[in-house]
Enzyme design. Sequence first.
Site, PDB file in Angstrom:
ATOM      1  N   LYS A  32       0.814  -1.222   0.000  1.00 13.60           N
ATOM      2  CA  LYS A  32       0.000   0.000   0.000  1.00 13.60           C
ATOM      3  C   LYS A  32       0.843   1.264   0.000  1.00 13.60           C
ATOM      4  CE  LYS A  32      -0.801   0.259   5.013  1.00 13.60           C
ATOM      5  NZ  LYS A  32      -0.070   1.516   5.251  1.00 13.60           N
ATOM      6  N   THR A  33       2.003   1.240   0.686  1.00 11.51           N
ATOM      7  CA  THR A  33       2.860   2.431   0.707  1.00 11.51           C
ATOM      8  C   THR A  33       3.373   2.734  -0.698  1.00 11.51           C
ATOM      9  OG1 THR A  33       3.537   1.935   2.973  1.00 11.51           O
ATOM     10  CG2 THR A  33       4.892   3.503   1.753  1.00 11.51           C
ATOM     11  N   ASP A 218      -3.953   7.331   4.555  1.00 10.88           N
ATOM     12  CA  ASP A 218      -3.470   5.987   4.853  1.00 10.88           C
ATOM     13  C   ASP A 218      -4.139   5.470   6.131  1.00 10.88           C
ATOM     14  OD1 ASP A 218      -1.992   3.679   4.690  1.00 10.88           O
ATOM     15  OD2 ASP A 218      -0.142   4.562   5.458  1.00 10.88           O
ATOM     16  N   GLU A 219      -4.246   4.145   6.263  1.00 13.85           N
ATOM     17  CA  GLU A 219      -4.804   3.508   7.467  1.00 13.85           C
ATOM     18  C   GLU A 219      -6.181   4.087   7.815  1.00 13.85           C
ATOM     19  OE1 GLU A 219      -3.314   0.993   8.345  1.00 13.85           O
ATOM     20  OE2 GLU A 219      -1.134   1.213   8.318  1.00 13.85           O
ATOM     21  N   GLN A 249      -7.511  -4.977   9.746  1.00 16.31           N
ATOM     22  CA  GLN A 249      -6.408  -4.527  10.575  1.00 16.31           C
ATOM     23  C   GLN A 249      -6.796  -3.333  11.452  1.00 16.31           C
ATOM     24  OE1 GLN A 249      -2.305  -4.828   8.734  1.00 16.31           O
ATOM     25  NE2 GLN A 249      -3.505  -4.924   6.859  1.00 16.31           N
ATOM     26  N   ARG A 601       2.570 -10.289  10.459  1.00 20.73           N
ATOM     27  CA  ARG A 601       3.878  -9.631  10.563  1.00 20.73           C
ATOM     28  C   ARG A 601       4.985 -10.596  10.163  1.00 20.73           C
ATOM     29  NH1 ARG A 601       2.098  -5.449   9.568  1.00 20.73           N
ATOM     30  NH2 ARG A 601       0.227  -6.708   9.327  1.00 20.73           N
TER      31      ARG A 601
END
Length: 753
Positions: A32-33, A218-219, A249, A601
């Site tokens: 996504k970044t 973002d997020e 998330q 993770r």
Amino acid sequence: MPYLKNLNPTQREAVTHDSGPLLILAGAGSGKTRVLTTRIAHLIRDKGVAPENILAVTFTNKASKEMRVRLKALIGDKAKHLWLGTFHSLGLRMLKEHTHLLGKGSHITVYDNDDQLRLVKSVMDTLNISIKATSPKAILNRINQAKNEDIAPSDYLEFHSDFFSKRVSDIYTIYQKKLAEMSALDFGDLICMPLKLFKEHPNVLEAYKVRFEHILIDEYQDTNKAQYMMMDMLAKGHRNLSAVGDPDQSIYGWRGADISNILGFTGDWGDATVLRLEQNYRSTGSILKAANAVIENNSDRYEKNLWTENPEGELPIYEECADEKEEARKVSSIIGLGVSRGRSYKDFAIFYRTNAQSRTIEEQFIRSSIPYAIVGGVRFYERKEVRDALSYLKTVVNPLDSISLKRIINTPARGIGAVTLKAAEKLSEERGIPLYEAFKGALEQRVLRKPALATLIKAIDKAREDLLKVPPHEIAMRLMEESGYLDMYEKEGTEEAMARVENIHEFISAIRDYENYGTAENDIPTLANFLEEVSLINDTDSYEDNANRVTLMTIHSAKGLEFPVALIIGMEESLFPHARSLDSPDEMEEERRLCYVAMTRAMERLYMFSARTRNVYGETRYQSASRFIDEIPINMIELKGDNPGFGSARGQGREYRDDSYLDSISVPNDGERHYIADDSQANPYSEDVYSEEDSHSSDTLRIGMKVEHPSFGLGIIQARQGTGEDAKLTIKFQRIGIKKLIAKYASLTEAGV
């Protein structure tokens, strides 16, 4: 457009989306970044959008820095002109542009949690409210919750009407008034005050709506109500809102995040384009399958399924240990073996649900000489001497800040006791002047004769004169010396005192680094700007992935990070999922999302551990394995270990009890009982666990049985001596604790029968 070549088809579609609202559902490790930064570069390079007309919002300074570095590689110096940062840093930037409209001074002090707590205690003292009878932290939590929802003090009682809320309302009202008097803001204000600005000055809102042609967030799943309102108001201009996030998330509900913001995006923006980034570039196939199997049990989510072209890899491993000490030994052994086979210590991360779980791991690592670092522990800027130094500098930059002044006024000792402080505060209130001016005036008029205090005032005044003439690090160093603060520790001469001196010098070095490199591209390196940057630092900003040491952290702190090997400890009911979630379907779903975050993770190997017994609050408690382990199909996980009772997580006849009381029953350490388990390996609280003595008895009152007494209420049988009617029972009751009863006189019935 060479920068589009390395994108998969869905990523490319997201990057080149032309206009209108866009929701990008970005699964864990789906890049996504890269999509966000490449989309910004595409808008600037190929669509002709000016950098200053783009607003990009992140949740951490770490994410902002990473995006800015990537953008600089894509668009060069144009990256400097973007509005790029966290919600709080961007809110502060807007407020600094319009301080004259808010009645703020030329400098704004941003209060962190510690400053807020000091102010709450000060207000409670003013109202004669005992901090023993009412928790200042509970009050502050309510105030922060109110600001997350943009509820002003004057409106608080419209939403909350109980006695405690009335007390909160009284404190909140004065708390906010004091902040205004000191030209200070807390974190909640950095969102609520821009909203207030927009509502009271529509022309300001209109100007920002015109300015920001594209807004990227973002997020998005972690936004609270106030943040949602802020972005919604701004995006109503050009309607080019790109929201990137993943409901799976969303793990910050406890601090105000509202998952309905992302779940309701298509309802808010009926013409929105929805794209799903489902290809994972981080983890092996086996890890993703297990993580997907867990999260599929949630209902509040967008349907998606992570997949990867990475190798299938080894199955995730689950092992039930005898207790937390064995758990720590297993973790240590896995790391030791991995390092002996060529891995680095930094490849490993230990995740846990609560901070307290780190203790046994730390002790084992010390014994095993395994280097480690804790993320989210006592950070550099939270150390006493550093906080003192910050308070000195805050007083220089903003003399209205009485909370910072009161922290340093008698550190080192200057003869300012409680009586003198109260007198100065009374003078300040009566004359309507800042506390700093009250002390200064009392000294000048010789009402107060304190040479050490006069030295402090002189040092602060000199520093204020030099604010725009002398480099910030020199001002700080001189103030630490002239105020007597450094001398206090140097005279003490202990090892601890010398360590504090070293930390002060490291703090000065941090200011120098800020002067040389800065952290916000458009900021002039002034002392005021440095203090603002420090106030916005969060837990994960301090994480360094270059040091060769094992990382220990809570799962909440792990968000956004990745490690070759992840080890999750404490996979037990009432621990993970946490006991607070057992009676709430919504909170249970958030716990499951937290598990999903922890699992994803891991890049190459994933280990999960539980303990059959765990020492909690000084008691040894029976633990049953987490339901999240049961949710992973047997063909997607490898069970290891040969302990008696191992495998109880496989769910064969296992009962989950949404009763946190049952999970808190302790196991007596009397050494008189021996347990055996049948082949079903059932929950230790069920009737399938019994003593050798019980196996020869027809008595129905078994150890572990939940019973009810006509006077004492609900309880659990913990131990028994003898058989039949004369058996002596040890029972822990929910209300009154442990009682010893004789079976024939106890009048017990099995609970629920």
